[in-house]
Design a protein around this motif. Structure first.
Motif, PDB file in Angstrom:
ATOM      1  N   TYR A 251      -8.343  83.562  31.628  1.00 16.51           N
ATOM      2  CA  TYR A 251      -7.493  82.821  30.776  1.00 16.51           C
ATOM      3  C   TYR A 251      -7.624  81.150  30.774  1.00 16.51           C
ATOM      4  N   VAL A 252      -7.356  80.713  29.709  1.00 18.29           N
ATOM      5  CA  VAL A 252      -7.608  79.397  29.617  1.00 18.29           C
ATOM      6  C   VAL A 252      -6.512  78.331  29.935  1.00 18.29           C
ATOM      7  N   ALA A 253      -5.323  78.789  30.391  1.00 22.73           N
ATOM      8  CA  ALA A 253      -4.176  77.995  31.059  1.00 22.73           C
ATOM      9  C   ALA A 253      -4.521  77.496  32.022  1.00 22.73           C
ATOM     10  N   ASN A 254      -4.111  76.292  32.293  1.00 27.76           N
ATOM     11  CA  ASN A 254      -4.551  75.400  33.274  1.00 27.76           C
ATOM     12  C   ASN A 254      -6.135  75.143  33.470  1.00 27.76           C
ATOM     13  N   ILE A 255      -6.805  75.272  32.279  1.00 29.37           N
ATOM     14  CA  ILE A 255      -8.331  74.895  32.405  1.00 29.37           C
ATOM     15  C   ILE A 255      -8.535  73.771  31.557  1.00 29.37           C
ATOM     16  N   GLY A 256      -9.667  72.969  31.755  1.00 28.45           N
ATOM     17  CA  GLY A 256      -9.659  71.718  31.151  1.00 28.45           C
ATOM     18  C   GLY A 256     -10.191  72.192  29.551  1.00 28.45           C
ATOM     19  N   LEU A 257      -9.461  72.888  28.718  1.00 30.04           N
ATOM     20  CA  LEU A 257      -9.594  73.277  27.497  1.00 30.04           C
ATOM     21  C   LEU A 257      -8.485  72.910  26.577  1.00 30.04           C
ATOM     22  N   ASP A 258      -8.948  72.644  25.165  1.00 27.70           N
ATOM     23  CA  ASP A 258      -7.618  72.495  24.178  1.00 27.70           C
ATOM     24  C   ASP A 258      -8.276  72.776  22.878  1.00 27.70           C
ATOM     25  N   ALA A 259      -7.556  72.872  21.986  1.00 24.32           N
ATOM     26  CA  ALA A 259      -7.652  73.657  20.555  1.00 24.32           C
ATOM     27  C   ALA A 259      -8.785  72.894  20.023  1.00 24.32           C
ATOM     28  N   GLY A 260      -9.315  71.836  20.244  1.00 22.29           N
ATOM     29  CA  GLY A 260     -10.739  71.283  19.887  1.00 22.29           C
ATOM     30  C   GLY A 260     -11.825  72.100  20.444  1.00 22.29           C
ATOM     31  N   ASP A 261     -11.618  72.935  21.553  1.00 21.76           N
ATOM     32  CA  ASP A 261     -12.993  73.543  22.203  1.00 21.76           C
ATOM     33  C   ASP A 261     -12.880  75.012  21.612  1.00 21.76           C
ATOM     34  N   ASP A 262     -12.097  75.383  20.526  1.00 20.52           N
ATOM     35  CA  ASP A 262     -12.101  76.730  19.816  1.00 20.52           C
ATOM     36  C   ASP A 262     -13.475  77.039  19.332  1.00 20.52           C
ATOM     37  N   ASN A 263     -14.001  78.070  19.812  1.00 25.48           N
ATOM     38  CA  ASN A 263     -15.478  78.731  19.352  1.00 25.48           C
ATOM     39  C   ASN A 263     -16.392  78.008  20.122  1.00 25.48           C
ATOM     40  N   PHE A 264     -16.383  76.931  20.892  1.00 24.19           N
ATOM     41  CA  PHE A 264     -17.512  76.454  21.734  1.00 24.19           C
ATOM     42  C   PHE A 264     -17.041  76.639  23.180  1.00 24.19           C
ATOM     43  N   PHE A 265     -16.714  77.686  23.797  1.00 27.91           N
ATOM     44  CA  PHE A 265     -16.463  77.773  25.281  1.00 27.91           C
ATOM     45  C   PHE A 265     -16.847  79.352  25.410  1.00 27.91           C
ATOM     46  N   CYS A 266     -17.296  79.675  26.598  1.00 29.00           N
ATOM     47  CA  CYS A 266     -17.688  81.118  26.835  1.00 29.00           C
ATOM     48  C   CYS A 266     -17.737  81.352  28.363  1.00 29.00           C
ATOM     49  N   ILE A 267     -17.749  82.515  28.731  1.00 30.42           N
ATOM     50  CA  ILE A 267     -17.884  82.949  30.474  1.00 30.42           C
ATOM     51  C   ILE A 267     -19.114  82.534  30.624  1.00 30.42           C
ATOM     52  N   VAL A 268     -19.386  82.366  31.962  1.00 34.53           N
ATOM     53  CA  VAL A 268     -20.901  82.284  32.488  1.00 34.53           C
ATOM     54  C   VAL A 268     -20.685  83.008  34.077  1.00 34.53           C
ATOM     55  N   LYS A 269     -21.917  83.227  34.312  1.00 35.07           N
ATOM     56  CA  LYS A 269     -21.948  84.037  35.571  1.00 35.07           C
ATOM     57  C   LYS A 269     -22.936  83.495  36.528  1.00 35.07           C
ATOM     58  N   ARG A 270     -22.897  83.595  37.825  1.00 39.42           N
ATOM     59  CA  ARG A 270     -23.942  83.133  38.710  1.00 39.42           C
ATOM     60  C   ARG A 270     -23.825  84.020  40.128  1.00 39.42           C
ATOM     61  N   ASP A 271     -24.639  84.165  40.921  1.00 45.50           N
ATOM     62  CA  ASP A 271     -24.854  84.833  42.183  1.00 45.50           C
ATOM     63  C   ASP A 271     -23.811  83.917  43.159  1.00 45.50           C
ATOM     64  N   GLY A 272     -23.109  84.978  43.625  1.00 45.98           N
ATOM     65  CA  GLY A 272     -22.084  84.260  44.617  1.00 45.98           C
ATOM     66  C   GLY A 272     -22.364  83.543  45.775  1.00 45.98           C
ATOM     67  N   ALA A 273     -23.721  83.331  46.116  1.00 44.04           N
ATOM     68  CA  ALA A 273     -24.279  82.640  47.175  1.00 44.04           C
ATOM     69  C   ALA A 273     -24.780  81.466  46.647  1.00 44.04           C
ATOM     70  N   SER A 274     -24.571  80.975  45.183  1.00 43.02           N
ATOM     71  CA  SER A 274     -25.308  79.991  44.750  1.00 43.02           C
ATOM     72  C   SER A 274     -24.551  78.724  44.881  1.00 43.02           C
ATOM     73  N   ALA A 275     -25.211  77.672  44.811  1.00 35.11           N
ATOM     74  CA  ALA A 275     -24.564  76.196  45.026  1.00 35.11           C
ATOM     75  C   ALA A 275     -25.406  75.296  44.090  1.00 35.11           C
ATOM     76  N   ASP A 276     -25.771  75.819  43.054  1.00 31.58           N
ATOM     77  CA  ASP A 276     -26.464  75.197  42.100  1.00 31.58           C
ATOM     78  C   ASP A 276     -26.062  75.618  40.510  1.00 31.58           C
ATOM     79  N   TYR A 277     -25.754  74.527  39.822  1.00 37.57           N
ATOM     80  CA  TYR A 277     -25.466  75.062  38.332  1.00 37.57           C
ATOM     81  C   TYR A 277     -26.315  75.482  37.269  1.00 37.57           C
ATOM     82  N   SER A 278     -27.563  75.362  37.994  1.00 41.51           N
ATOM     83  CA  SER A 278     -28.855  75.738  37.041  1.00 41.51           C
ATOM     84  C   SER A 278     -28.810  77.489  37.095  1.00 41.51           C
ATOM     85  N   ASP A 279     -27.928  77.872  38.091  1.00 38.61           N
ATOM     86  CA  ASP A 279     -27.825  79.506  38.531  1.00 38.61           C
ATOM     87  C   ASP A 279     -26.760  80.034  37.242  1.00 38.61           C
ATOM     88  N   TRP A 280     -26.033  79.149  36.579  1.00 43.70           N
ATOM     89  CA  TRP A 280     -25.061  79.612  35.874  1.00 43.70           C
ATOM     90  C   TRP A 280     -25.535  80.051  34.389  1.00 43.70           C
TER      91      TRP A 280
END
Length: 510
Positions: A251-280
């Protein structure tokens, strides 16, 4: 009975009148059953001594203070309601509650060990803080956790037992403020393996390799530009990985999004042990997101959520954003033969300053002329569909090219398709590619090559083979996405080879 009395009960507790608990403690020090004509039994603190047993009434206990179980508790299918006006501490002693209601008008309830709720956990008011412990919800129905809001949620860890075909709300938060509420949902189509999941949410400081500059994944052919890990990263750990699939809503409440982001956000996933954004990873292609402007793609005044379906394993999740660099984001450009005419159709995800489209036509794919113009939508972030008909076909191949023209005259050229209605029939193989030009992902639309292998050969302008891939076409109408981020921006000639036909298509990577 009135006053802040400390009472020790060595046998049963029967209340047929009125008991005002004040701020006293009732200690059960025998084998005790609570009963009486009242339907709501009032207590401030309850203590069950070691090796001793207390059986609750089948209706309700209202508790205004602490619950300390060092012995044995039988819930008797009753309800414990936490009604304190200051912090309340709960020690379950590893004996389950049946129904547990949190209705604390102060800062909330603190869990001092793991606590199990066999049926319904109702979060009416106050924050349920678990620390390193777990609130364990055993019921498999959608009503296992109810009444939650940004005024009452779990800060810490939820262990949720799950079944198949149910969407489970997971009212979790990263702190005790209403702005820390970060709800998730599990959309379960899990048929085996996983019996429960452990859910928590936290935020990180973006540093070292955990930075947006390391992102490499794409969505809808666009590069992801930001992961909101500094706002929320949800961690979901199963007892074992699942059989079947599931979806997630964040849910987007309390996340850095607003109506201007409609259709330009999505869920991403990475391994729980990762410390690198390249794994998203968006996992675009193996998972799905809703259509533009549907629930799961829009902010909806802070009531919306991001959704992705088709996952087969659990780990960490967050929300990512991207910015469309295309004036017109093309979904597809296709053509079919019908009654000796060519039907050309295309769809757009979004349009920015789009004045009109031009369909160009050629008999040799070299010399094109303008066939027709179609008005664009101007500015739009919904899917728009267009269609034109050509009744005057050349004998043999007819090539069509789609162009888009902005209000300022800027033009963008998309892919070329070929239609031959002289030999068109239900078994004629057709391949179209889109978008063209593309950025990282090229999509293929294939007809009438089901149960065939197709080899994809990419050649540079010198004719040198730079990449080969193979796919197996499973359906008569088949669409797939090819990740081509390893290719450098350039013009390529794509040769698609099957045992029925060879196709040659010019593509451009931007």
């Amino acid at each position: 009975m009135q006053g802040s009395h400390n009472l020790t009960v060595n046998s049963n507790w029967t209340n047929n009148g009125t008991y005002d608990p004040g701020t006293g403690t009732v200690t059960f020090n025998g084998t005790s059953t609570i009963s009486g004509t009242t339907t709501s039994h009032e207590f401030y603190n309850i203590t069950i001594n070691a090796t001793k047993t207390m059986t609750a009434p089948s209706d309700n206990i209202n508790l205004y203070g602490n619950w300390l179980n060092n012995g044995i508790f039988n819930h008797n299918s009753g309800t414990i309601t936490l009604l304190g006006t200051s912090d309340q501490n709960i020690t379950s002693g590893n004996y389950p509650f049946y129904n547990l209601t949190v209705q604390n008008s102060s800062t909330g309830v603190n869990l001092l060990d793991n606590a199990t709720v066999a049926y319904a956990l109702s979060l009416v008011d106050g924050i349920f803080s678990t620390g390193s412990n777990y609130i364990i919800s055993q019921d498999l129905t959608i009503n296992a956790i109810t009444n939650f809001s940004d005024q009452s949620f779990v800060y810490g860890n939820i262990r949720k037992y799950i079944g198949n075909g149910v969407t489970y709300p997971l009212p979790i938060g990263k702190g005790t403020s209403s702005t820390d509420y970060l709800r998730a949902d599990l959309i379960s189509a899990i048929t085996g393996g996983t019996s429960y999941i452990d859910v928590s949410v936290d935020a990180i400081t973006e540093t070292s390799n955990n930075i947006d500059a390391n992102l490499t994944s794409t969505q809808n052919g666009e590069d992801l530009t930001e992961v909101l890990g500094e706002d929320a990263i949800w961690t979901i750990i199963p007892n074992v990985q699942p059989t079947g699939t599931y979806g997630i809503r964040l849910y987007v409440a309390n996340i850095g999004l607003d109506a201007g982001d409609d259709n330009f956000f999505c869920i991403v996933k990475r391994d729980g042990a990762s410390a690198d954004y390249s794994d998203w990873l968006s996992l675009d292609g193996s998972t799905t997101i809703p259509a533009n402007d549907a629930a799961g793609r829009i902010y909806d005044s802070g009531n919306g959520y991001a959704e992705r379906d088709g996952y087969t394993s659990f780990s960490q999740f967050s929300i990512a954003k991207w910015t469309s660099t295309l004036q017109v984001e093309l979904v597809s450009f296709k053509g079919i033969c019908k009654n000796n005419s060519a039907i050309l159709s295309w769809q757009t995800y979004s349009e920015i300053n789009n004045d009109y489209f031009i369909i160009e036509k050629s008999r040799d794919m070299v010399n094109f002329f303008e066939f027709t113009r179609v008005d664009g939508a101007g500015n739009s972030n919904v899917i728009n569909s267009y269609e034109v008909k050509d009744n005057e076909l050349f004998s043999g191949d007819n090539f069509y090219r789609l162009k888009q023209v902005d209000f300022d005259g800027t033009k963008e050229t998309f892919n070329t398709i070929v239609i031959n209605c002289d030999k068109s029939n239900d078994s004629e193989a057709i391949i179209n590619v889109y978008p063209n030009p593309f950025r990282s992902v090229l999509k293929l639309y294939i007809e009438n090559l089901n149960d065939h292998d197709v080899e994809l050969i990419f050649l540079d302008e010198t004719g040198r083979i730079v990449l080969k891939k193979s796919i197996f076409v499973t359906d008569k109408l088949y669409e797939t996405s090819i990740d081509l981020k390893e290719l450098k921006p350039a013009i390529y000639y794509l040769r698609l080879v099957s045992d029925l036909k060879v196709f040659n298509i010019k593509v451009t990577k931007q």
